[in-house]
Design an enzyme around this catalytic site. Structure first.
Site, mmCIF file in Angstrom:
data_model
loop_
_atom_site.group_PDB
_atom_site.id
_atom_site.type_symbol
_atom_site.label_atom_id
_atom_site.label_comp_id
_atom_site.label_asym_id
_atom_site.label_seq_id
_atom_site.Cartn_x
_atom_site.Cartn_y
_atom_site.Cartn_z
ATOM 1 N N ARG A 73 0.850 -1.184 0.000
ATOM 2 C CA ARG A 73 0.000 0.000 0.000
ATOM 3 C C ARG A 73 0.891 1.242 0.000
ATOM 4 O O ARG A 73 1.953 1.262 0.610
ATOM 5 C CB ARG A 73 -0.880 0.034 1.258
ATOM 6 N N TYR B 106 -1.320 -3.850 -6.621
ATOM 7 C CA TYR B 106 -1.027 -4.608 -5.404
ATOM 8 C C TYR B 106 -2.025 -4.357 -4.278
ATOM 9 O O TYR B 106 -2.331 -3.203 -3.952
ATOM 10 C CB TYR B 106 0.375 -4.259 -4.891
ATOM 11 N N GLY C 127 -4.057 -3.564 -1.113
ATOM 12 C CA GLY C 127 -5.002 -2.516 -0.762
ATOM 13 C C GLY C 127 -5.078 -1.365 -1.763
ATOM 14 O O GLY C 127 -6.042 -0.607 -1.761
ATOM 15 N N LYS D 24 -9.417 -2.030 1.834
ATOM 16 C CA LYS D 24 -9.117 -0.830 2.620
ATOM 17 C C LYS D 24 -9.890 0.384 2.099
ATOM 18 O O LYS D 24 -10.361 1.210 2.877
ATOM 19 C CB LYS D 24 -7.619 -0.542 2.605
ATOM 20 N N HIS E 261 -10.702 -1.339 11.652
ATOM 21 C CA HIS E 261 -9.554 -2.166 11.274
ATOM 22 C C HIS E 261 -9.307 -3.173 12.405
ATOM 23 O O HIS E 261 -8.412 -2.966 13.233
ATOM 24 C CB HIS E 261 -8.351 -1.237 11.071
ATOM 25 N N SER F 226 -0.680 -2.703 11.593
ATOM 26 C CA SER F 226 -0.080 -3.753 10.758
ATOM 27 C C SER F 226 1.119 -4.382 11.470
ATOM 28 O O SER F 226 1.838 -3.714 12.205
ATOM 29 C CB SER F 226 0.380 -3.158 9.423
ATOM 30 N N GLY G 270 0.121 -8.906 14.646
ATOM 31 C CA GLY G 270 -0.396 -10.246 14.919
ATOM 32 C C GLY G 270 -1.916 -10.390 14.938
ATOM 33 O O GLY G 270 -2.432 -11.269 15.633
ATOM 34 N N ASN H 191 -2.737 -13.882 13.593
ATOM 35 C CA ASN H 191 -2.365 -14.921 14.562
ATOM 36 C C ASN H 191 -3.361 -14.975 15.714
ATOM 37 O O ASN H 191 -3.757 -16.057 16.163
ATOM 38 C CB ASN H 191 -0.964 -14.663 15.123
ATOM 39 N N ASP I 27 -9.203 -8.744 9.764
ATOM 40 C CA ASP I 27 -8.729 -7.425 9.333
ATOM 41 C C ASP I 27 -9.768 -6.312 9.424
ATOM 42 O O ASP I 27 -9.407 -5.176 9.696
ATOM 43 C CB ASP I 27 -8.214 -7.514 7.885
ATOM 44 N N ARG J 44 2.714 -2.605 19.445
ATOM 45 C CA ARG J 44 4.026 -3.162 19.768
ATOM 46 C C ARG J 44 4.739 -2.172 20.671
ATOM 47 O O ARG J 44 5.282 -1.178 20.182
ATOM 48 C CB ARG J 44 4.774 -3.307 18.445
ATOM 49 N N PHE K 278 1.464 -15.728 21.578
ATOM 50 C CA PHE K 278 0.795 -16.754 20.761
ATOM 51 C C PHE K 278 -0.304 -17.459 21.562
ATOM 52 O O PHE K 278 -1.158 -16.782 22.118
ATOM 53 C CB PHE K 278 1.839 -17.702 20.161
ATOM 54 N N ASN L 198 -1.649 -16.202 24.849
ATOM 55 C CA ASN L 198 -2.496 -15.005 24.912
ATOM 56 C C ASN L 198 -3.927 -15.351 25.314
ATOM 57 O O ASN L 198 -4.692 -14.471 25.740
ATOM 58 C CB ASN L 198 -2.485 -14.262 23.573
HETATM 59 C C1 PEP Z 1 -3.481 -4.352 2.159
HETATM 60 O O1 PEP Z 1 -2.469 -3.898 1.626
HETATM 61 O O2 PEP Z 1 -4.526 -4.493 1.569
HETATM 62 C C2 PEP Z 1 -3.479 -4.727 3.551
HETATM 63 C C3 PEP Z 1 -4.225 -5.735 3.962
HETATM 64 O O3 PEP Z 1 -2.734 -3.969 4.381
HETATM 65 P P1 PEP Z 1 -2.351 -4.232 5.895
HETATM 66 O O4 PEP Z 1 -2.026 -5.675 6.050
HETATM 67 O O5 PEP Z 1 -1.182 -3.334 6.149
HETATM 68 O O6 PEP Z 1 -3.517 -3.853 6.753
HETATM 69 MN MN MN Z 2 -4.988 -4.515 7.845
#
Ligand code: PEP
Ligand code: MN
Ligand code: NA
Length: 612
Positions: free
Chosen positions: A90, A229, A231, A238, A258, A280, A283, A286, A305, A425, A519, A522
């Protein structure tokens, strides 16, 4: 030249459906809009996506023929796409919010005047699809006709985008039929910006180095040029489900976030639905696929996401994952970090920019300790560490949600939310878990989310950056107004509001080692959160929020020294007071748009820290 306007209730001049290959019964405004885009972009052919497996196979064959993808022999129906080396992520610097008034985009977005952007894009899209097929993709975010769902149409000249949209959204005839008699759908146009001249030889990943990812929030339009590519190009994700949907959500009284979405349940019948916002590379995938280490508990995945949430008739906040698949970061994914994801990628997966092994399988950094011999890197060269990693750090997998072994059987239905967590983080300072005192404090916690910069992105590694609600790159309007919208939602939900928490899996000791194993472990933190929701887990009110009371966090069977546990929850008032200076400066940029509730919360936390 201007890009054509979004469809309005009264259609422009009618267009014969046959002239743009439209299916029988498509709404005349859909047909007229598609015709207007075709007139501008001048494609050689127009194909309407129907979302069938046969169509998917045709797209795969087209991409194999063009060299856009190669087979991954070890995994049935799986392919590797290698993108242009400059089209790998992105591009936030080329992402624009074109609101009439710059204040509506706010200080954290790139604003452009919509009229001049329509002109710039008009010039770029003029003839941009010459020699190529224009695909028209009707899609639904959420199940077609669902109470929280929304419709859209993406036009694109990239077969890779169409195939990816098959996995990530509900594509096809049912969505198109649902658009009959309404203009409540989002028009989204994407062009790689690489017209083909008569007889010109195509390349494997055509794209254009001029890039615009443009959003028109007032008219709900998306126009994206140059990149193919993720997003930038899968506009349902997004661009629509976060940037445009956040504006729709503000206007219509809901939330587009998000976040991951999961259900955690115990054999004894306890159930919790939880949504979590993390920047981003922190995790989310995960956590959504977590395998609890503590007995009795199980996690079912709902999404990794994006979450759309709406108050229901019962007064609770109901949530869906509007997507249909996972577009996840591959590097770092392994049997140890996410066995579920490894299992779901064994077949029917499109990989992008990963490495290939000598025996025809995929590989990326973190999958195994050592890189296997004879690797081909993400650019198709024999792997040489001097060229950088074998897989691009933003290499991706694209799979349908149903392939995850952990997917909830009822994952397409809305669930009532019990808890919302925010995380980042943070190597110091932020405790493993704390609960916000009330909704307004929770909004404060969300608005102050911050995270350490990773090596994968531009910027100084290790630097702490604010990423409120993990929405900084994705909020389609002024984030000050966004914070107000969140506070208003709390008033509306009242006692039905989900409980809000902050988590930090990434706190480190003096030697730089992680204090918490993370992991599957959590699940212990999620268990405490479930206990707080149920009113069974004890908490202690501190200056920054409610932390687990002695013994209320289940640490049984974990080999953690008492000092480590203390360190995980240590609050350093001086460091926190310094942090509040940064928070205040961050808030300052929003001026009058900043809700007074956040100032009140900031002052309250500061007062408490000064009086510890
Ligand atoms: C994306 O590029 O569509 C994307 C999912 O970005 P991100 O993983 O950074 O949220
Ligand atoms: Mn994302
Ligand atoms: Na034209």
């Amino acid at each position: 030249t201007l890009i054509p306007p979004a469809p309005t209730r009264s259609a422009a001049k009618p267009v014969k459906p046959g002239s743009v290959n439209a299916p029988e019964g498509a709404d005349p405004r859909v047909v007229a809009w598609v015709a207007s885009v075709a007139e501008l972009t001048e494609p050689a052919d127009i194909v309407w996506a129907d979302g069938t497996p046969e169509e998917y196979q045709r797209l795969i064959d087209i991409m194999l023929e063009a060299g856009t993808i190669v087979p991954v022999p070890k995994r049935p129906n799986s392919y590797l796409a290698r993108s242009h080396p400059d089209d790998v992520a992105r591009m936030e610097s080329r992402t624009f919010i074109c609101a009439e008034d710059a204040d509506d985009a706010g200080p954290t977005n790139n604003w452009r005047d919509p009229a001049s952007m329509r002109q710039v894009l008009g010039g770029l899209f003029d003839g941009s699809m010459r020699g190529r097929t224009m695909y028209v993709i009707p899609f639904s975010m959420g199940p077609v006709g669902g109470p929280i769902s929304k419709l859209g149409i993406e036009i694109t000249d990239s077969p890779y985008v169409v195939a990816s949209m098959h996995a990530m959204t509900r594509v096809g005839t049912a969505a198109l039929e649902a658009m009959r008699g309404t203009t409540d759908w989002v028009p989204a146009v994407h062009s790689i910006g690489a017209p083909l001249a008569e007889g010109e030889q195509d390349v494997a990943w055509p794209c254009n180095s001029t890039r615009y990812i443009s959003h028109f929030p007032e008219t709900r339009e998306i126009w994206s040029f140059g990149s193919a590519y993720g997003g930038n190009a899968l506009l349902a994700k997004k661009c629509f489900a976060l940037r445009i949907a956040s504006v729709q959500a503000r206007d219509e009284g809901w939330l587009a976030e998000h976040m991951l979405l999961l259900r955690m349940k115990h054999e004894d019948g306890r159930v919790m639905h939880l949504a979590g916002a993390f920047p981003s590379a922190c995790g989310k995938t995960n956590l959504a696929m977590l395998q609890p280490t503590i007995p009795g508990w199980k996690v079912e995945t709902l999404g990794d996401d994006i979450v759309w949430m709406r108050p229901g008739e019962d007064g609770r906040l109901w949530a869906i994952n509007p997507e249909n698949g996972f577009f996840g970061v591959a590097p770092g994914t392994s049997e140890k970090t996410n066995a579920t994801a490894m299992a779901m990628m064994e077949h029917d997966t499109i990989f992008t920019n990963v490495a290939l092994t000598a025996d025809g399988d995929v590989w990326w950094e973190g999958m195994t300790k050592e890189a296997p011999e004879g690797l081909i890197d993400w650019q198709g060269r024999p792997y040489d560490p001097a060229n950088g990693p074998a897989a691009h750090p933003n290499a991706r997998f694209t799979v349908r949600a149903e392939q995850a072994p952990s997917i909830a059987p009822d994952w397409e239905e809305a669930v009532p939310l019990d808890a919302i967590i925010f995380g980042g983080r943070r190597p110091t300072q932020v405790p493993l878990v704390l609960q916000a005192r009330d909704w307004e404090h929770g909004v404060y916690v969300g608005s102050t989310v911050s995270s350490q910069q990773t090596a994968a992105a531009e910027g100084t590694v290790g630097e702490i950056r604010r990423d409120p609600f993990a929405m900084l790159p994705f909020c389609g309007y002024n984030m000050g107004d966004y914070f107000s919208h969140w506070i208003d939602m709390g008033h509306r939900l009242g006692r039905h509001a989900p409980k809000i928490f902050s988590v930090n899996w990434f706190r480190r000791d003096a030697d730089g080692g992680f204090l918490w194993p993370g992991f599957g472990e959590n699940a212990r933190v999620l268990e405490w959160i479930a206990g707080r929701v149920a009113g069974t887990a004890a908490g202690v009110d501190t200056a920054i929020g409610i932390m687990p009371a002695e013994g209320s966090l289940n640490l049984e069977g974990l080999d953690l020294d008492a000092e480590v546990v203390d360190e995980l929850f240590e609050i350093d008032p001086k460091a926190w007071l310094t942090e509040l200076v940064d928070v205040e400066a961050f808030f300052g940029q929003f001026g009058h748009a900043l809700p007074t509730g956040l100032v009140r919360q900031l002052n309250h936390v500061r007062w408490r820290l000064e009086h510890v």
